[in-house]
Design an enzyme around this catalytic site. Structure first.
Site, short mmCIF file in Angstrom:
data_model
loop_
_atom_site.label_atom_id
_atom_site.label_comp_id
_atom_site.label_asym_id
_atom_site.label_seq_id
_atom_site.Cartn_x
_atom_site.Cartn_y
_atom_site.Cartn_z
N ARG A 84 0.39 97.06 -62.29
CA ARG A 84 0.80 96.11 -63.39
C ARG A 84 1.57 97.10 -64.36
O ARG A 84 0.63 97.41 -65.40
CB ARG A 84 -0.32 95.42 -63.61
CG ARG A 84 -0.17 94.38 -64.65
CD ARG A 84 0.34 94.70 -66.05
NE ARG A 84 -0.91 94.97 -67.19
CZ ARG A 84 -0.94 96.01 -67.95
NH1 ARG A 84 0.17 96.73 -68.18
NH2 ARG A 84 -1.97 95.89 -68.67
N ASP A 100 -2.82 100.67 -66.78
CA ASP A 100 -1.79 99.60 -66.03
C ASP A 100 -2.07 99.45 -64.41
O ASP A 100 -1.26 99.67 -63.71
CB ASP A 100 -0.33 100.10 -66.21
CG ASP A 100 0.11 99.80 -67.67
OD1 ASP A 100 -0.86 99.35 -68.57
OD2 ASP A 100 1.41 99.84 -68.05
N ASN A 155 4.08 93.60 -73.61
CA ASN A 155 5.24 94.51 -73.40
C ASN A 155 5.98 94.49 -72.27
O ASN A 155 5.39 93.81 -71.30
CB ASN A 155 4.50 96.03 -73.45
CG ASN A 155 3.73 96.32 -74.87
OD1 ASN A 155 4.27 95.76 -75.96
ND2 ASN A 155 2.53 96.40 -74.89
N ASN A 170 -0.55 97.87 -80.70
CA ASN A 170 -0.55 98.53 -79.47
C ASN A 170 -1.66 99.33 -79.25
O ASN A 170 -2.08 100.16 -80.46
CB ASN A 170 0.86 99.27 -79.44
CG ASN A 170 1.15 99.71 -78.19
OD1 ASN A 170 0.47 100.53 -77.78
ND2 ASN A 170 2.16 99.11 -77.43
N LYS A 211 2.47 108.07 -71.97
CA LYS A 211 1.31 108.03 -72.80
C LYS A 211 0.84 109.38 -72.95
O LYS A 211 0.37 109.56 -74.30
CB LYS A 211 0.21 107.39 -72.13
CG LYS A 211 0.40 105.91 -71.64
CD LYS A 211 -0.24 104.93 -72.74
CE LYS A 211 -0.12 103.54 -72.66
NZ LYS A 211 -0.71 102.58 -73.58
N ASP A 264 -6.29 99.79 -71.14
CA ASP A 264 -5.70 98.30 -71.41
C ASP A 264 -6.80 97.40 -71.63
O ASP A 264 -6.80 96.39 -72.52
CB ASP A 264 -5.14 97.86 -69.92
CG ASP A 264 -3.85 98.87 -69.48
OD1 ASP A 264 -2.86 98.77 -70.46
OD2 ASP A 264 -3.90 99.47 -68.80
N1 LIG Z 1 -0.18 95.62 -77.09
C1 LIG Z 1 -0.86 96.24 -76.23
O1 LIG Z 1 -1.47 97.14 -76.70
C2 LIG Z 1 -1.19 95.90 -74.79
C3 LIG Z 1 -0.26 94.90 -74.14
N2 LIG Z 1 -0.48 94.53 -73.04
C4 LIG Z 1 0.23 93.61 -72.23
O2 LIG Z 1 -0.46 92.48 -72.15
C5 LIG Z 1 0.32 91.83 -70.96
C6 LIG Z 1 -0.66 91.36 -69.84
O3 LIG Z 1 -1.42 92.34 -69.42
P1 LIG Z 1 -2.73 92.52 -68.39
O4 LIG Z 1 -3.69 91.44 -69.07
O5 LIG Z 1 -3.30 93.76 -68.17
O6 LIG Z 1 -2.12 91.66 -67.18
P2 LIG Z 1 -2.69 90.87 -66.24
O7 LIG Z 1 -1.79 90.62 -65.20
O8 LIG Z 1 -3.97 91.21 -65.90
O9 LIG Z 1 -3.13 89.28 -66.97
C7 LIG Z 1 -1.96 88.31 -67.50
C8 LIG Z 1 -2.79 86.85 -67.72
O10 LIG Z 1 -1.48 86.05 -68.16
C9 LIG Z 1 -1.63 84.99 -67.53
N3 LIG Z 1 -0.48 84.35 -67.57
C10 LIG Z 1 0.69 84.54 -66.83
N4 LIG Z 1 1.50 83.78 -67.09
C11 LIG Z 1 1.13 82.63 -68.05
C12 LIG Z 1 1.60 81.67 -68.87
N5 LIG Z 1 2.93 81.08 -68.67
N6 LIG Z 1 0.83 81.00 -69.82
C13 LIG Z 1 -0.24 81.52 -70.01
N7 LIG Z 1 -0.99 82.59 -69.25
C14 LIG Z 1 -0.05 83.04 -68.48
C15 LIG Z 1 -2.04 85.40 -66.22
O11 LIG Z 1 -2.70 84.12 -65.62
C16 LIG Z 1 -3.25 86.28 -66.56
O12 LIG Z 1 -4.34 85.63 -66.86
C17 LIG Z 1 1.16 93.09 -70.46
O13 LIG Z 1 2.48 92.24 -70.96
C18 LIG Z 1 0.93 93.97 -71.25
O14 LIG Z 1 2.10 94.87 -71.49
C19 LIG Z 1 -1.66 95.19 -72.20
C20 LIG Z 1 -2.27 96.14 -72.95
C21 LIG Z 1 -2.28 96.71 -74.17
C1 LIG Z 2 0.49 99.08 -74.27
C2 LIG Z 2 0.20 99.08 -72.98
O1 LIG Z 2 -0.84 99.70 -72.55
C3 LIG Z 2 0.44 97.94 -71.96
O2 LIG Z 2 1.36 97.20 -72.33
O3 LIG Z 2 0.00 98.01 -70.83
MG LIG Z 3 -1.09 99.72 -70.43
#
Ligand SMILES: NC(=O)C1=CN([C@@H]2O[C@H](COP(=O)(O)OP(=O)(O)OC[C@H]3O[C@@H](n4cnc5c(N)ncnc54)[C@H](O)[C@@H]3O)[C@@H](O)[C@H]2O)C=CC1
Ligand SMILES: CC(=O)C(=O)O
Ligand SMILES: [Mg+2]
Length: 608
Positions: free
Chosen positions: A189, A279, A452, A497, A207, A302
């Site tokens: 992911r 990820d 992201n 972030n 990272k 994450d």
């Molecule tokens: N800003 C930051 O520091 C961070 C950002 N992220 C971002 O968060 C996002 C998700 O990461 P994870 O949770 O690890 O992924 P994940 O795949 O575990 O979860 C994604 C979630 O979004 C839901 N989803 C998908 N389509 C949707 C829709 N149309 N409406 C509502 N919900 C929907 C899915 O059902 C799932 O529950 C990624 O884009 C990642 O880059 C992740 C970690 C840190």
């Molecule tokens: C920022 C980060 O860890 C992510 O988007 O997965």
């Molecule tokens: Mg990440």
């Protein structure tokens, strides 16, 4: 902020003058003994100084005649690189394809890394805000997507499904004697881009570049790792350039056996290394965290890093309304995305609510949606990790908010104080949703579009200040520019972030020599970050400080002190837990700062 040296305790002065602190950047650089001569040195980016080799060194190392005759200083080399980078930037101005521009900049920096690491890291440290979007999100996402085509030179290690039984010996192929920080992914992911298989290795590399730049981890002691257990991305499997294993992902026990073997191999060679999981798809993110958190010094960025940063932002949103922090349990928060990041944030926010005296039964501030809409207890096959946040029925519930309700319906009926996206779905906070947020019960509605890279951000700051109003608070996972609101007013585009926390978590864990990374250590880091912004900044809508070594030192020190308080610290580099425990808060920050690596050229002596 720093206590003057004269007022430091004698113990502290002794610690700072001990081996590794004395070798730090600010003292005379230590001599490096090299096992090579001539071109082999020029081709080694760790030792190469390009035209900065003085004549005496050129003689000593067999370099005479291999370089242009004029010896230049580091500053001149630095300026030459920055000037050529600016020329590249100017030449590409007006280029309609932003992907080409971003990749051209990344290639320029990457070439420098491959030639001269000292210069590369100085450039990165001095310009961290400008270059983080190139080595990290969003450009790193493009790099991962195009990795097989972009590949020139290997960075990091690859352990694959075919290496079962071999990892214990393979790990000794890594040339560095000591490794302090490892970032590992299985590519399942990558940001919001899905399963990118082996191409996801760009994330650990990016990272770890931030670890070097923001936390001063020595780049010789970092290790990016890809666990290639196959990919379920059909397009990649059919791509003739694809560089990973061409097989479906391992599952179940077969998968875990690979990760177990890798972790044991790390322990065997570098028992004190800190391992950051990055990820992994949700099921493996949670499973591996539970499996290893008490046995290794590891964390999942994450789930745990993101949660700390998001909580700091959520508390900032409370302060921005002029409300006291204990009002947090009254904030209505809609979270879109119930994956590893979303659930990590919800667990952390709920914990903060419980700490403020709300009971398990009484907490009632979260509405969570996934791809199938609002999650309620009526959901079939409800994931146990999501279950505590599923809405029920009864007097506390808003009428007509049914299972699977759409985002716009939920926002219209709940009128949340905060709308937080971790869905990986670009643009999902559309005009209709944002206009509904304008009717929020908060005088300063907050929208966090945390997915992201930029293409996956749930909305842009322009959309938010236009549709929600100028009083809105905005934060995003990838960087955006601030928005001019006219009359000299600015709408701040905060970056929410995990990069604000993970470098400090890793550094604090490393310097404490922690056996594992506890909830208390993570909380100490997050609280330190949350307390950093002044009331004046918060009022303007600024939620986070810029990424810097200064902040990392504070967060790292908070994490280190928590490790000591919990009796988890075993010490590092000859500085034991007892000595660490005698340091005051300021001395700890000072100590952490002094331990940071800084890029300077070292005199080289050839052993050959
Ligand atoms: N800003 C930051 O520091 C961070 C950002 N992220 C971002 O968060 C996002 C998700 O990461 P994870 O949770 O690890 O992924 P994940 O795949 O575990 O979860 C994604 C979630 O979004 C839901 N989803 C998908 N389509 C949707 C829709 N149309 N409406 C509502 N919900 C929907 C899915 O059902 C799932 O529950 C990624 O884009 C990642 O880059 C992740 C970690 C840190
Ligand atoms: C920022 C980060 O860890 C992510 O988007 O997965
Ligand atoms: Mg990440």
């Amino acid at each position: 902020m720093w206590r003057p040296a004269a007022r430091r305790s004698s113990l502290f002065r002794r610690l700072l003058s001990s081996s590794s602190a004395a070798a730090s950047s600010y003292a005379l650089p230590a001599v490096y003994i090299v096992n090579k001569r001539g071109n082999d040195i020029l081709n080694d980016p760790w030792y190469n100084k390009d035209t900065a080799f003085p004549m005496t060194e050129r003689d000593r190392l067999g370099l005479r005649g291999l370089l242009p005759p004029r010896v230049t200083c580091f500053e001149e080399q630095y300026e030459r690189f920055i000037n050529s980078y600016r020329t590249l930037e100017n030449n590409m101005q007006g280029e309609p394809d932003s992907t080409r521009v971003a990749l051209a900049k990344w290639k320029d920096l990457n070439r420098l890394h491959g030639r001269n690491e000292t210069l590369y890291y100085r450039v990165l440290i001095n310009n961290i805000e400008e270059f983080a979007p190139i080595v990290y999100t969003p450009t790193v996402g493009l790099v991962c997507e195009n990795y097989s085509g972009l590949f020139r030179r290997s960075r990091g290690m690859y352990f694959t499904a075919k290496d079962k039984g071999e990892m214990m010996s393979m790990i000794y192929n890594w040339p560095a004697e000591k490794v302090d920080m490892i970032v590992v992914t299985d590519g399942s992911r990558i940001l919001g881009l899905g399963d990118l298989g082996v191409q996801g290795v760009g994330i650990p590399i990016g990272k770890l570049d931030l670890y070097v730049a923001a936390a001063g981890i020595n780049p010789q002691k970092v290790l990016p790792v890809m666990l290639d257990v196959g990919t379920n991305n059909q397009k990649l499997l059919e791509d003739k350039l694809y560089l990973g294993l061409r097989q479906p992902r391992l599952e179940g026990e077969e998968y875990l056996a690979i990760v177990d073997e890798f972790m044991e191999a790390v322990r065997a060679r570098w028992p004190k290394a800190v391992v950051q999981f990055e990820d992994f798809q949700m099921k493996w993110a949670f499973e591996t965290l539970e499996r290893y958190r008490n046995r290794f010094c590891m964390f999942n960025d994450d789930i745990q890093g993101t949660a700390g940063v998001a909580l700091a932002g959520l508390l900032g949103a409370v302060r921005a309304q002029g409300r006291p922090l204990h009002d947090f349990p009254n904030q209505k928060i809609v979270v879109v995305g119930a994956g590893s990041a979303g659930i990590g944030v919800l667990n952390k926010a709920k914990k903060a609510t419980l700490k403020m005296g709300i009971t398990e039964e009484g907490h009632n501030q979260f509405w969570v949606l996934d791809k199938d809409g609002l999650i309620t207890k009526a959901r079939e096959g409800l994931d146990p990790a999501v279950a505590p946040f599923a809405r029920g029925s009864g007097p506390n519930e808003i009428p007509d908010l049914h299972e699977g309700a759409s985002l716009v319906e939920v926002v219209k009926k709940v009128k949340p104080h905060v709308l937080l996206g971790l869905s990986g779905v670009g643009g999902i906070f559309n005009e209709e949703v944002l206009k509904a947020m304008k009717e929020s019960d908060s005088p300063r509605p907050a929208v966090f579009a945390m997915s992201n890279p930029t293409t996956k951000a749930e909305c842009t700051p322009d959309d938010v200040f236009k549709h929600v109003g100028e009083n809105a608070i905005f934060a995003s996972g990838s960087p955006f520019s601030n928005v001019s609101l006219g009359n000299g007013k600015t709408g701040y585009a905060n970056q929410a972030n995990n990069m604000y926390l993970f470098p400090g978590i890793g550094l604090g864990a490393l310097l404490s020599g922690a056996r594992n990374i506890s909830v208390g250590m993570l909380e100490a880091g997050a609280e330190c970050l949350a307390s950093y912004i002044t009331d004046d900044e918060i009022k303007k809508g600024i939620l986070f400080p810029p990424v810097s070594r200064h902040i990392t030192a504070q967060v790292g020190a908070a994490v280190l002190r928590a490790a000591i308080a919990e009796d988890l610290a075993e010490g590092c580099d000859g500085v034991g837990p007892k000595e660490l425990a005698t340091m005051s808060e300021l001395e700890t920050v000072d100590y952490v700062t002094q331990k940071m690596w800084y890029p300077v050229y070292h005199p080289l002596v050839s052993k050959k």
